[in-house]
Scaffold this motif. Structure first.
Motif, PDB file in Angstrom:
ATOM      1  N   VAL A   1    -152.635  59.665  43.032  1.00 41.34           N
ATOM      2  CA  VAL A   1    -152.234  60.850  43.777  1.00 41.34           C
ATOM      3  C   VAL A   1    -151.535  60.297  45.076  1.00 41.34           C
ATOM      4  O   VAL A   1    -152.537  59.943  45.808  1.00 41.34           O
ATOM      5  N   ARG A   2    -150.442  60.598  45.383  1.00 39.38           N
ATOM      6  CA  ARG A   2    -149.834  60.430  46.365  1.00 39.38           C
ATOM      7  C   ARG A   2    -149.568  61.691  47.328  1.00 39.38           C
ATOM      8  O   ARG A   2    -148.875  62.703  46.681  1.00 39.38           O
ATOM      9  N   ILE A   3    -150.219  61.624  48.598  1.00 40.23           N
ATOM     10  CA  ILE A   3    -150.100  62.718  49.616  1.00 40.23           C
ATOM     11  C   ILE A   3    -149.430  62.465  50.627  1.00 40.23           C
ATOM     12  O   ILE A   3    -149.496  61.408  51.417  1.00 40.23           O
ATOM     13  N   SER A   4    -147.931  63.080  50.917  1.00 40.83           N
ATOM     14  CA  SER A   4    -147.194  62.719  52.084  1.00 40.83           C
ATOM     15  C   SER A   4    -147.074  64.066  52.975  1.00 40.83           C
ATOM     16  O   SER A   4    -146.876  65.092  52.535  1.00 40.83           O
ATOM     17  N   ASP A   5    -147.032  63.623  54.046  1.00 38.94           N
ATOM     18  CA  ASP A   5    -146.856  64.722  54.969  1.00 38.94           C
ATOM     19  C   ASP A   5    -145.839  64.251  56.208  1.00 38.94           C
ATOM     20  O   ASP A   5    -145.377  63.201  56.253  1.00 38.94           O
ATOM     21  N   GLN A   6    -145.416  65.016  57.038  1.00 37.83           N
ATOM     22  CA  GLN A   6    -144.493  64.896  57.944  1.00 37.83           C
ATOM     23  C   GLN A   6    -144.971  65.199  59.372  1.00 37.83           C
ATOM     24  O   GLN A   6    -144.589  65.951  60.062  1.00 37.83           O
ATOM     25  N   GLY A   7    -146.414  64.758  59.856  1.00 38.33           N
ATOM     26  CA  GLY A   7    -147.132  64.909  60.721  1.00 38.33           C
ATOM     27  C   GLY A   7    -146.951  63.946  61.923  1.00 38.33           C
ATOM     28  O   GLY A   7    -147.624  64.053  62.860  1.00 38.33           O
TER      29      GLY A   7
END
Length: 256
Positions: A75-81
């Motif tokens: 599971v790849r979890i990507s954010d722009q934080g």
């Protein structure tokens, strides 16, 4: 939890193999996914916390993609934080290390003082609005006015406490155990957790878990591990998966 703590939260979009099935321990998987999503949502909200209401409604979504393989699922979890500061990247795997002092929104910027100010303002507004002088009134009227002011002050304090309750109840960070424990959970059963940091943009977290019904896997780290307990956990996971498949084929739900 993010909405309760901050008042708003980014959306989470799912993609990939959403029909994937994997025999695994639900409690472990739930813990790891919760920690990763929580970190991504907090980072996104913290980056845009000073934005206007219109901008908040267009927060970049947290992307979660499921990739199913023969022996593993990732599971790849990507954010722009905004990513992790380079000097802190190696420390995020240390137990007890955190970038947040308390996990309460605003606590890093004198949040406790803001909370106390909020309470004081509520007390002032509730009691001061009826603070006209009672001099010259008869004792019975003065006592009634004083009682009313006390009731209003108590009610104002209660409202202030309720308004700030989510800040104190829902903690998104601050303990410093989420990432290292999540990696420990993953590695215990032959998986792993890795971070790809993009400073100034965001973070991609790759959570890989191994299918516990596959042969040939073993715990990656030797230590004081009870072999019987490990075998029992694997057997339980496989048994749960078999029951789910059996009931799915018969169109019924398992009864526990």
């Amino acid at each position: 939890v993010c909405t309760e703590a901050y008042g708003f939260a980014p959306e989470v979009t799912l993609s990939g193999d959403l029909q994937a099935l994997i025999p695994y321990l639900p409690a472990h998987l739930d813990y790891m996914l919760y920690e990763l999503l929580k970190n991504s949502m907090r980072a996104t909200v913290e980056k845009y916390r000073g934005a206007t209401y219109t901008t908040r409604r267009r927060l970049p979504a947290v992307q979660a993609r499921v990739c199913s393989g023969d022996t593993h699922l990732t599971v790849r979890i990507s954010d722009q934080g905004g990513g992790i500061p380079p000097d802190m990247l190696d420390k995020v795997w240390s137990y007890g290390f955190t970038t947040s002092s308390t996990g309460i929104p605003g606590a890093d910027n004198n949040g406790s003082q803001h909370y106390q100010q909020h309470v004081n303002e509520a007390l002032y507004s509730s009691s001061g609005s009826s603070g006209s002088s009672t001099s010259g009134s008869d004792p019975q009227t003065a006592a009634a006015d004083e009682q009313l002011q006390q009731t209003q002050a108590a009610f104002g304090a209660l409202l202030a406490d309720v308004a700030d309750a989510p800040r104190r109840r829902y903690s998104l960070a601050g303990l410093g155990f989420g990432l290292p424990l999540s990696r420990l959970h993953a590695r215990y059963f032959g998986g792993d957790l890795k971070l790809v940091n993009l400073p100034g943009y965001g973070v991609d977290a790759f959570l890989t878990v191994r299918r516990l019904d596959t042969a040939g896997w073993h715990e990656q780290h030797d230590g004081d591990v009870a072999a019987a307990g490990q075998a029992a956990a694997v057997h339980a996971a496989v048994e749960v998966q078999q029951r789910l498949n059996k009931n799915r084929n018969h169109g019924t739900l398992p009864i526990t």
